[in-house]
Design a protein around this motif. Structure first.
Motif, mmCIF file in Angstrom:
data_model
loop_
_atom_site.group_PDB
_atom_site.id
_atom_site.type_symbol
_atom_site.label_atom_id
_atom_site.label_comp_id
_atom_site.label_asym_id
_atom_site.label_seq_id
_atom_site.Cartn_x
_atom_site.Cartn_y
_atom_site.Cartn_z
ATOM 1 N N THR A 10 13.897 69.215 43.216
ATOM 2 C CA THR A 10 14.976 69.712 44.077
ATOM 3 C C THR A 10 14.740 69.268 45.521
ATOM 4 O O THR A 10 15.636 68.744 46.182
ATOM 5 C CB THR A 10 15.062 71.254 43.992
ATOM 6 O OG1 THR A 10 15.471 71.599 42.661
ATOM 7 C CG2 THR A 10 16.074 71.822 44.980
ATOM 8 N N LEU A 14 17.102 66.677 47.855
ATOM 9 C CA LEU A 14 17.682 67.197 49.110
ATOM 10 C C LEU A 14 17.224 66.338 50.286
ATOM 11 O O LEU A 14 18.017 66.024 51.178
ATOM 12 C CB LEU A 14 17.283 68.660 49.327
ATOM 13 C CG LEU A 14 17.844 69.680 48.324
ATOM 14 C CD1 LEU A 14 17.275 71.072 48.569
ATOM 15 C CD2 LEU A 14 19.365 69.731 48.375
ATOM 16 N N ASN A 15 15.964 65.944 50.264
ATOM 17 C CA ASN A 15 15.444 65.092 51.348
ATOM 18 C C ASN A 15 16.071 63.706 51.315
ATOM 19 O O ASN A 15 16.431 63.138 52.347
ATOM 20 C CB ASN A 15 13.913 64.966 51.255
ATOM 21 C CG ASN A 15 13.228 66.270 51.632
ATOM 22 O OD1 ASN A 15 13.842 67.143 52.239
ATOM 23 N ND2 ASN A 15 11.956 66.418 51.255
ATOM 24 N N TYR A 17 18.978 62.810 50.381
ATOM 25 C CA TYR A 17 20.352 62.803 50.914
ATOM 26 C C TYR A 17 20.463 63.526 52.267
ATOM 27 O O TYR A 17 21.564 63.741 52.760
ATOM 28 C CB TYR A 17 21.308 63.449 49.901
ATOM 29 C CG TYR A 17 21.614 62.538 48.727
ATOM 30 C CD1 TYR A 17 22.713 61.675 48.754
ATOM 31 C CD2 TYR A 17 20.804 62.528 47.595
ATOM 32 C CE1 TYR A 17 22.989 60.832 47.685
ATOM 33 C CE2 TYR A 17 21.075 61.679 46.517
ATOM 34 C CZ TYR A 17 22.170 60.841 46.574
ATOM 35 O OH TYR A 17 22.449 60.008 45.513
ATOM 36 N N LYS A 18 19.277 63.921 52.798
ATOM 37 C CA LYS A 18 19.259 64.659 54.090
ATOM 38 C C LYS A 18 20.252 65.834 54.058
ATOM 39 O O LYS A 18 21.030 66.044 54.997
ATOM 40 C CB LYS A 18 19.560 63.718 55.271
ATOM 41 C CG LYS A 18 18.546 62.606 55.420
ATOM 42 C CD LYS A 18 18.824 61.751 56.658
ATOM 43 C CE LYS A 18 17.730 60.736 56.917
ATOM 44 N NZ LYS A 18 17.441 59.828 55.783
ATOM 45 N N PHE A 19 20.216 66.567 52.948
ATOM 46 C CA PHE A 19 21.186 67.659 52.766
ATOM 47 C C PHE A 19 20.842 68.857 53.643
ATOM 48 O O PHE A 19 19.691 69.255 53.761
ATOM 49 C CB PHE A 19 21.209 68.101 51.295
ATOM 50 C CG PHE A 19 22.170 69.234 51.052
ATOM 51 C CD1 PHE A 19 23.536 68.986 51.003
ATOM 52 C CD2 PHE A 19 21.727 70.539 50.905
ATOM 53 C CE1 PHE A 19 24.437 70.027 50.806
ATOM 54 C CE2 PHE A 19 22.625 71.579 50.709
ATOM 55 C CZ PHE A 19 23.972 71.317 50.656
ATOM 56 N N PHE A 21 21.761 72.861 54.217
ATOM 57 C CA PHE A 21 22.403 74.028 53.593
ATOM 58 C C PHE A 21 23.504 74.577 54.481
ATOM 59 O O PHE A 21 23.330 74.704 55.685
ATOM 60 C CB PHE A 21 21.369 75.130 53.326
ATOM 61 C CG PHE A 21 20.477 74.819 52.167
ATOM 62 C CD1 PHE A 21 20.869 75.112 50.869
ATOM 63 C CD2 PHE A 21 19.242 74.209 52.370
ATOM 64 C CE1 PHE A 21 20.049 74.812 49.794
ATOM 65 C CE2 PHE A 21 18.409 73.908 51.297
ATOM 66 C CZ PHE A 21 18.819 74.207 50.003
ATOM 67 N N GLN A 27 24.982 78.907 49.984
ATOM 68 C CA GLN A 27 24.251 78.039 49.040
ATOM 69 C C GLN A 27 22.807 78.492 48.821
ATOM 70 O O GLN A 27 22.006 78.527 49.758
ATOM 71 C CB GLN A 27 24.285 76.591 49.558
ATOM 72 C CG GLN A 27 25.681 75.992 49.440
ATOM 73 C CD GLN A 27 25.862 74.717 50.232
ATOM 74 O OE1 GLN A 27 25.177 74.477 51.216
ATOM 75 N NE2 GLN A 27 26.818 73.901 49.809
ATOM 76 N N ILE A 58 23.638 71.183 43.507
ATOM 77 C CA ILE A 58 23.108 69.828 43.276
ATOM 78 C C ILE A 58 23.080 69.499 41.780
ATOM 79 O O ILE A 58 22.585 68.452 41.372
ATOM 80 C CB ILE A 58 21.695 69.643 43.887
ATOM 81 C CG1 ILE A 58 20.713 70.680 43.321
ATOM 82 C CG2 ILE A 58 21.754 69.710 45.408
ATOM 83 C CD1 ILE A 58 19.262 70.434 43.713
ATOM 84 N N LEU A 81 27.945 67.500 48.710
ATOM 85 C CA LEU A 81 27.186 67.567 47.455
ATOM 86 C C LEU A 81 27.698 66.591 46.398
ATOM 87 O O LEU A 81 27.017 66.340 45.411
ATOM 88 C CB LEU A 81 27.251 68.996 46.888
ATOM 89 C CG LEU A 81 26.388 70.027 47.623
ATOM 90 C CD1 LEU A 81 26.775 71.434 47.219
ATOM 91 C CD2 LEU A 81 24.900 69.796 47.366
ATOM 92 N N ILE A 84 25.420 63.624 45.608
ATOM 93 C CA ILE A 84 24.201 64.119 44.943
ATOM 94 C C ILE A 84 24.506 64.388 43.469
ATOM 95 O O ILE A 84 23.758 63.989 42.576
ATOM 96 C CB ILE A 84 23.664 65.396 45.630
ATOM 97 C CG1 ILE A 84 23.310 65.111 47.100
ATOM 98 C CG2 ILE A 84 22.454 65.945 44.869
ATOM 99 C CD1 ILE A 84 22.762 66.304 47.881
#
Length: 288
Positions: A10, A14-15, A17-19, A21, A27, A58, A81, A84
């Motif tokens: 996870t 996230l890293n 896609y530089k997501f 929250f 979320q 995700i 999202l 992703i």
């Protein structure tokens, strides 16, 4: 693609896609494979099932759903999202992702188009801030449902399945129980999510009644009476109904309805069962 139930995977995606929250979307992503197994097991998903997932995030739960279900449609409001999800669900050919707000999707048309109007299962890790509108929307729009299995705030789950006279009992308990039978399949602590919510969660299963177990003459009157009686909990049922905007029954008629239902005139709404509310609503609709 490695399973996202593993926290390491996870964090990696996230890293990548530089997501960031989004607080406004509430979320909290699941990072516990045991809980994910519990959800899909509680939903009793088979290859015959069409599953609607609300807020896939995700794709953590979506991966599990795709492996068990015949078809999955996942509705995600956050456009950040979507790329992703394209990656995390690339291995599955039985999923369709819609970048929409679930409360604006025409679910009746969607189910007609995707599942030939056959009953669907709804499975979701729901954002807390919008839980009640989503649940009520599914029931009130008369969508063909064979089951709803959702992760929600524990406090809301307790309110949904509360019984008359308990502190959690209220308009939400009655509204949901009118449409379905609730039971809690699992309690889930905050450490199963990323980021951690401040409160505990629960997986609740709502099994819709096959046919309405009640004979209700005027559904909207019934729900107005329920709202009126919990609007100010300290008031007696008579005063709650009498003072509620949008209802215009005389006190005498309300008292008459209570007497006809064998209820004390100073009773409060929190003591009444759904059947008793229905008796009062049916009496008032006949007399007015």
């Amino acid at each position: 693609m490695d399973k996202l139930g593993n926290p390491k995977n996870t964090i990696e995606i996230l890293n990548k896609y530089k997501f960031v929250f989004q607080k406004k979307f509430g979320q909290n992503f699941l990072i516990d494979t045991h809980v994910l197994e519990k959800i899909v097991n509680a939903a009793e998903i088979t290859k015959d099932d069409f599953v609607l997932e609300i807020g896939p995030g995700i794709g953590t739960l979506t991966q599990y759903l795709c492996e068990r279900a015949g078809k999955v449609v996942a509705v995600e409001i956050d456009k950040m999202l979507i790329p992703i999800l394209e990656e995390t669900l690339a291995a599955y050919d039985n999923v369709r992702v819609l970048n929409e707000d679930i409360l604006k999707v025409d679910l009746v048309s969607l189910i007609k188009e995707e599942n030939n109007n056959r009953p669907i299962k709804v499975v979701a890790n729901l954002p807390y801030y919008i839980t009640t509108p989503i649940i009520m929307d599914l029931f009130e729009n008369l969508i063909p449902l064979s089951g709803i299995t959702i992760m929600i705030q524990k406090e809301v789950a307790d309110r949904i399945r509360a019984i008359p006279g308990s502190k959690d009992y209220g308009a939400l308990s009655l509204a949901v129980q009118y449409y379905a039978k609730p039971y809690i399949a699992a309690n889930v602590p905050p450490n199963c999510f990323m980021p951690r919510p401040k409160v505990g969660s629960a997986v609740i299963c709502l099994t819709p009644h096959k046919k309405p177990p009640y004979d209700v003459k005027d559904e909207s009157l019934l729900f107005s009476l329920i709202r009126a009686s919990f609007n100010q909990r300290r008031k007696t049922l008579v005063n709650g109904i009498y003072n509620y905007e949008g209802l215009s029954f005389s006190k005498d008629l309300i008292l008459e309805a209570l007497t006809a239902s064998g209820l004390a005139k100073d009773i409060r709404g929190e003591s009444l069962s759904l059947e008793q509310f229905i008796n009062i609503a049916n009496y008032l609709s006949e007399k007015s």
